[in-house]
Motif scaffolding. Structure first.
Motif, mmCIF file in Angstrom:
data_model
loop_
_atom_site.group_PDB
_atom_site.id
_atom_site.type_symbol
_atom_site.label_atom_id
_atom_site.label_comp_id
_atom_site.label_asym_id
_atom_site.label_seq_id
_atom_site.Cartn_x
_atom_site.Cartn_y
_atom_site.Cartn_z
ATOM 1 N N TYR A 74 2.621 -9.831 -19.134
ATOM 2 C CA TYR A 74 2.236 -8.794 -18.175
ATOM 3 C C TYR A 74 1.082 -7.922 -18.659
ATOM 4 O O TYR A 74 0.694 -6.987 -17.957
ATOM 5 C CB TYR A 74 3.449 -7.910 -17.860
ATOM 6 N N GLU A 75 0.558 -8.220 -19.827
ATOM 7 C CA GLU A 75 -0.543 -7.411 -20.342
ATOM 8 C C GLU A 75 -1.731 -7.476 -19.384
ATOM 9 O O GLU A 75 -2.131 -8.545 -18.935
ATOM 10 C CB GLU A 75 -0.952 -7.892 -21.745
ATOM 11 N N GLY A 76 -2.275 -6.332 -19.066
ATOM 12 C CA GLY A 76 -3.360 -6.248 -18.101
ATOM 13 C C GLY A 76 -2.888 -5.962 -16.695
ATOM 14 O O GLY A 76 -3.650 -5.458 -15.869
ATOM 15 N N ALA A 77 -1.614 -6.274 -16.401
ATOM 16 C CA ALA A 77 -1.045 -5.995 -15.083
ATOM 17 C C ALA A 77 -0.084 -4.821 -15.122
ATOM 18 O O ALA A 77 0.132 -4.152 -14.111
ATOM 19 C CB ALA A 77 -0.327 -7.229 -14.537
ATOM 20 N N ASP A 106 0.829 -1.203 0.000
ATOM 21 C CA ASP A 106 0.000 0.000 0.000
ATOM 22 C C ASP A 106 0.866 1.257 0.000
ATOM 23 O O ASP A 106 0.581 2.226 -0.720
ATOM 24 C CB ASP A 106 -0.922 -0.013 1.212
ATOM 25 N N GLU A 107 1.944 1.257 0.785
ATOM 26 C CA GLU A 107 2.848 2.416 0.830
ATOM 27 C C GLU A 107 3.534 2.624 -0.515
ATOM 28 O O GLU A 107 3.701 3.760 -0.975
ATOM 29 C CB GLU A 107 3.889 2.214 1.933
ATOM 30 N N ALA A 165 -6.589 -5.448 -5.833
ATOM 31 C CA ALA A 165 -6.765 -5.176 -4.408
ATOM 32 C C ALA A 165 -6.445 -3.734 -4.045
ATOM 33 O O ALA A 165 -7.060 -3.166 -3.136
ATOM 34 C CB ALA A 165 -5.888 -6.130 -3.594
ATOM 35 N N PHE A 166 -5.486 -3.125 -4.751
ATOM 36 C CA PHE A 166 -5.061 -1.762 -4.415
ATOM 37 C C PHE A 166 -5.495 -0.740 -5.470
ATOM 38 O O PHE A 166 -5.028 0.386 -5.456
ATOM 39 C CB PHE A 166 -3.540 -1.735 -4.218
ATOM 40 N N ARG A 167 -6.373 -1.192 -6.369
ATOM 41 C CA ARG A 167 -6.914 -0.322 -7.416
ATOM 42 C C ARG A 167 -5.785 0.414 -8.146
ATOM 43 O O ARG A 167 -5.848 1.634 -8.352
ATOM 44 C CB ARG A 167 -7.912 0.670 -6.809
ATOM 45 N N SER A 209 -1.451 1.463 -16.163
ATOM 46 C CA SER A 209 -0.655 2.454 -16.892
ATOM 47 C C SER A 209 0.454 3.048 -16.023
ATOM 48 O O SER A 209 1.404 3.626 -16.544
ATOM 49 C CB SER A 209 -1.553 3.573 -17.420
ATOM 50 N N ARG A 210 0.344 2.876 -14.715
ATOM 51 C CA ARG A 210 1.386 3.365 -13.806
ATOM 52 C C ARG A 210 2.517 2.371 -13.626
ATOM 53 O O ARG A 210 3.531 2.700 -13.001
ATOM 54 C CB ARG A 210 0.773 3.669 -12.432
ATOM 55 N N VAL A 211 2.357 1.149 -14.146
ATOM 56 C CA VAL A 211 3.280 0.054 -13.829
ATOM 57 C C VAL A 211 4.187 -0.257 -15.014
ATOM 58 O O VAL A 211 3.724 -0.404 -16.151
ATOM 59 C CB VAL A 211 2.502 -1.214 -13.420
#
Length: 332
Positions: A94-97, A39-40, A74-76, A80-82
């Motif tokens: 990794y598509e979708g993740a 989460d952090e 779980a952490f919404r 696009s940030r990953v």
């Protein structure tokens, strides 16, 4: 004396129960600590590096990628940030993740690769590519969390709650004209579950030759030594085709993924890409002779196939082919 024992029994049961509760609380706190760290990380920076993944292929496909999908849900976490960081051309996994993928071998010479100092180096490379500060969602978090399951402290339901299994779309790297119209993909490599012995080698050679009598066989032997697993060598002849000439360190896993996805079936050592093949919709036979390294993973794979609506997964103990111990290859 019997009365005294009867009086002590409830006290012993209560102490045992309290000890079990304390132990369960300890494991729950370990899981909560990992989730707090995640989460952090999710809230610490706009861009997040997932990786770098430098470990074995089997754990990447069976645990790491499904774990990242769980983190997303779980952490919404917006994919696009990953930026996923791995090796071998596995961006499609990794598509979708993850919205972006960085190939390790595009930035590092495999001959000069050293795991010990590499994590920090690749993060700096990704920051230059992204043009901003990044947070790191490191695989060690997954290992800490799932060790509770692997050690027997948590049930299968715990792993179910922290993974999301989904079908995987293959990349398009090879010209499909290089492959036969119909074929079986085969990848046998030496592992603790399938040790490199004379009898095993002979049996596997007989296995491959028998397949070649029925259809074309494409061997996923890479000719690369990138981890502790060495491919069994069978040679190319007639209907047995080696994919080795098509592979490099930067694309070998992507090429194998594409070949498996186009096959009639996949057969190979239990582990590695055998965990991947069903997620490509391909019926899979995974071979072993020593199951003690596989018990937890086999259960996870069977559940994963059910949850994802994937291809069939069947595990085959070579010893079951002949319970009397006579090498299978000598039969006619």
């Amino acid at each position: 004396m019997n009365l005294l024992r009867r009086l002590k029994r409830p006290l012993r049961d209560a102490r045992r129960h309290r000890a079990e509760v304390r132990e369960q609380l300890q494991w729950s706190r370990a899981a909560w600590a990992v989730e707090r760290e995640i989460d952090e990380i999710v809230n610490s920076a706009r861009t997040i590096v997932a990786g770098p993944w430098l470990s074995e292929v089997g754990f990447e496909t069976l645990y790491w990628v499904p774990f990242l999908r769980w983190v997303k849900a779980a952490f919404r976490l917006d994919p696009s940030r990953v930026i996923a960081v791995s090796r071998g051309g596995v961006g499609s996994w990794y598509e979708g993740a993850a919205g972006r993928y960085v190939e390790i071998w595009d930035h590092v010479d495999p001959a000069e690769f050293e795991v010990s100092a590499f994590d920090g180096d690749i993060v700096q490379i990704v920051e230059r590519v992204a043009g901003e500060h990044v947070a790191v969602l490191h695989p060690s978090l997954m290992y800490r969390l799932f060790s509770l399951f692997w050690s027997g402290q948590r049930a299968q339901s715990f792993l179910d709650a922290h993974t999301r299994f989904e079908p995987i779309a293959p990349p398009k790297i090879l010209d499909e004209g290089r492959l036969p119209r119909e074929y079986v993909a085969v990848k046998f490599y030496a592992a603790r579950s399938l040790p490199d012995t004379l009898d095993v080698r002979r049996t596997l050679a007989w296995f491959v030759e028998s397949l070649a009598e029925r259809t074309n066989v494409v061997l996923l032997d890479t000719g690369l030594v990138l981890d502790e697993h060495a491919d069994y060598s069978f040679g190319s002849s007639g209907r047995i085709i080696s994919a080795k000439p098509w592979m490099t360190p930067a694309n070998n896993l992507g090429v194998q993924t594409q070949i498996i996805a186009g096959a009639q079936a996949f057969i190979g050592t239990c582990g590695s890409v055998a965990w991947l093949a069903p997620m490509l919709g391909i019926n899979t036979s995974a071979v072993y002779v020593d199951p003690k390294w596989l018990h937890a993973h086999l259960g996870v794979m069977l559940r994963a196939c059910h949850r994802a609506g994937a291809g069939r997964f069947a595990a085959l103990d070579l010893r079951a082919l002949d319970p009397l111990g006579v090498p299978v290859h000598v039969r006619s």
